[in-house]
Design a protein around this motif. Structure first.
Motif, short mmCIF file in Angstrom:
data_model
loop_
_atom_site.label_atom_id
_atom_site.label_comp_id
_atom_site.label_asym_id
_atom_site.label_seq_id
_atom_site.Cartn_x
_atom_site.Cartn_y
_atom_site.Cartn_z
N ARG A 41 35.13 41.22 39.04
CA ARG A 41 36.51 40.67 39.12
C ARG A 41 37.51 41.08 38.20
O ARG A 41 38.80 41.57 38.42
CB ARG A 41 36.44 38.93 38.43
N GLN A 43 38.78 44.69 39.64
CA GLN A 43 40.11 44.47 40.48
C GLN A 43 40.90 44.86 39.64
O GLN A 43 42.30 45.40 40.09
CB GLN A 43 39.95 43.22 41.18
N TYR A 49 47.47 46.50 39.31
CA TYR A 49 46.65 44.90 39.44
C TYR A 49 46.81 44.46 38.21
O TYR A 49 46.77 43.06 38.35
CB TYR A 49 45.22 45.16 40.05
N ARG A 97 46.18 36.66 34.56
CA ARG A 97 45.23 37.37 35.21
C ARG A 97 43.78 37.37 34.67
O ARG A 97 42.90 37.02 35.29
CB ARG A 97 45.90 38.67 35.75
N ALA A 156 40.45 35.45 35.90
CA ALA A 156 39.33 36.33 36.26
C ALA A 156 38.23 35.64 35.65
O ALA A 156 36.94 35.59 35.94
CB ALA A 156 39.10 37.79 36.16
N HIS A 183 41.91 37.55 41.81
CA HIS A 183 42.48 39.08 41.11
C HIS A 183 44.13 38.63 40.15
O HIS A 183 44.47 39.64 39.93
CB HIS A 183 42.98 39.59 42.41
N GLU A 222 37.53 47.21 46.59
CA GLU A 222 38.32 47.30 45.58
C GLU A 222 38.77 48.53 45.09
O GLU A 222 39.88 48.84 44.31
CB GLU A 222 37.65 46.38 44.67
#
Length: 529
Positions: free
Chosen positions: A43, A46, A52, A113, A117, A157, A395
């Motif tokens: 996780r 990513q 990202y 984010r 995760a 993600h 990924e």
């Protein structure tokens, strides 16, 4: 002395206790820890991919984090702008949105984010704890499946709702269940707190009502315990939702319930693509339909064989897992729209359904069960490891749009109003919030269109189209900058009059990202003439 404290490694298991409950408790927790570490690696890896962490990877994350920024800025959800989900996620990210006022919205979304995760990683550990009484093999299968489940990774993600909903529901299940059975009436507090956790999940996303209904069915013959569970769920859900419902009862009901329900009823897509996605076969896009169907049929067959091999009837926990999977799968097959991260809701139930029957095998009591258990363990390790490696390879090639902040910094003065059909753009560029008064409050352009057309944007009446057009005309009149993502015709009703107004009052400044359709502006940043 050690035997007195229940940690002897020489005596056999207690009657009725699955393998691993007494002899190897440390092994169970070691398995959970390894799977959780694997989940964390996949996780957070990513988020190391280009763009990202700070770039644009989704539409929904910008909407949901933007809702929280609006709230901490004094703009009330539902009353002042459309929000298509219950307020749980808005309240969840309100502290991060406050921090974003200091560090910038791009880093605020990055923290959201990272937290998401982490929440999804915690789901792996909670699954292990839920099945730990079934032994290390069951715990390894449950944790391992969710750790590498493609739809769970798709949801983890960025800031999406499914990981948080799963987190609250798994906390609730861990409180409600005591081993294989529901907590007895003497443990009423556990039922209340478990219900409260499920209520928080429903306040994040209404889909959490599905597992609550399954639990309710299991408790139908025990009204008092059912009442405790329902009281806890209603109390937590009410505390989170009622303040917003009091301020905008009609708008909240329409945004969250009516529009979503009408939208889901538009049409029903073919079930096979969604079922293959739920089965985790999205990692193998070239798999034929015939092989996909065989893989889908193999799942219930394997589960049934496992129960037959164990010669045991399902317990309350087993029925919860199977009932939850049926309910969630039916729920995901029904709506008009479907995206891979939706499938994360089914992930915990898939993991439980496949893991729990294996935990009923007891080779210490029945030697004939040694071979099936070893075979299942070997297959599980191979499959989970293969899926994990495939996921890691997928990924590695990920790359998202980044560098927008540098462009926007030069083109848009800080603090100016920017109207956009994709809030992820302005959030990643630190241009979402404005210090100027009377800036447009709209966050979710697509959700606004759905809410104002009762969820039927393609079948909207002329009166509904006129109302949406009037809203956009008013918002454009207050915006010095407009940042459009390509494909705005799916979010903005570009009537001839609205298009003429836009082209006469705005000129293209930069950040061009694609041509527009007929009588639709091309994607890019526009400034008022």
């Amino acid at each position: 002395m050690a035997a007195r404290h229940g940690i002897s490694l020489t005596r056999g298991p207690e009657a009725g206790a699955p393998l691993g409950r007494i002899e190897t408790p440390r092994l169970v927790y070691a398995v959970i820890a390894v799977c959780t570490a694997t989940a964390a690696f996949l996780r957070f890896y990513q988020l190391t991919r280009p763009g990202y962490l700070l770039g644009v990877t989704e539409y929904d994350d910008g909407v949901q984090f933007g809702d929280a920024i609006r709230l901490v800025s004094g703009v009330i959800p539902y009353r002042d702008f459309v929000v298509m989900q219950p307020p749980g996620s808005v309240l969840l990210m309100a502290p991060v949105a406050l921090l974003a006022k200091v560090i910038g919205s791009a880093w605020g979304l990055a923290i959201a984010r990272l937290l998401t995760a982490g929440a999804d990683t915690a789901c792996v550990a909670l699954l292990g704890l839920l099945v730990r009484h079934r032994g290390p093999v069951a715990a390894g299968i449950a944790c391992g499946i969710y750790a590498v489940y493609p739809d769970a990774l798709a949801a983890a993600h960025t800031f999406l709702l499914e990981p948080w909903m799963n987190l609250f529901c798994l906390i609730g299940a861990l409180l409600v269940f005591e081993g294989d059975q529901l907590a007895p009436g003497s443990r009423g507090r556990r039922l209340v707190w478990g219900g409260a956790a499920f209520g928080c999940g429903a306040a994040v996303k209404l889909w959490a009502l599905a597992p609550i209904v399954v639990l309710g069915l299991l408790l139908l013959r025990r009204p008092r315990r059912l009442g405790l569970l329902a009281a806890g769920a209603a109390a937590s859900f009410g505390v989170l939702v009622l303040p917003f419902l009091a301020m905008a009862p009609i708008r909240l009901t329409k945004d969250v319930v009516t529009s979503q329900f009408d939208r889901a009823n538009l049409e029903h897509a073919a079930p096979l693509p969604r079922l293959t996605d739920l089965a985790g076969l999205s990692l193998f896009p070239h798999l034929s339909s015939r092989l996909s169907v065989l893989a889908l049929l193999a799942v219930p067959a394997v589960v049934a064989i496992a129960y037959l091999a164990a010669a045991r009837l399902p317990t309350a926990l087993d029925w919860y897992a199977m009932g939850g999977l049926v309910a969630v799968t039916g729920m995901l097959l029904w709506p008009y729209g479907y995206w891979s991260h939706y499938g994360a809701v089914a992930g915990p139930f898939i993991a439980l359904v496949l893991a729990l029957p294996v935990g009923l095998l007891r080779p210490a009591e029945h030697r004939r069960q040694v071979v099936p258990l070893m075979a299942v363990c070997a297959v599980a390790v191979i499959v989970i490891a293969a899926l994990g490696l495939r996921q890691f390879a997928t990924e590695t090639g990920l790359q998202a749009s980044d560098g927008l902040a540098a462009y926007a910094d030069r083109l848009i003065p800080p603090g100016y109003c920017v109207l956009t059909n994709d809030p992820s753009l302005t959030i990643s560029a630190d241009r979402f919030a404005s210090a100027l008064p009377a800036c447009p409050a709209m966050v979710d352009a697509y959700g606004t269109l759905l809410a104002m057309t009762d969820g039927r944007k393609m079948l909207a009446t002329p009166q509904q189209v006129r109302s949406v057009t009037a809203l956009w005309s008013a918002e454009l009149a207050r915006a010095p900058y407009v940042w459009l993502e390509t494909g705005s015709q799916g979010q903005i009703p570009w009537t001839a009059a609205l298009y003429r107004y836009f082209t006469s009052h705005f000129r293209l400044l930069g950040l061009v990202n694609g041509p527009g359709a007929h009588d639709v502006p091309e994607g890019g940043l526009y400034v008022r003439r």
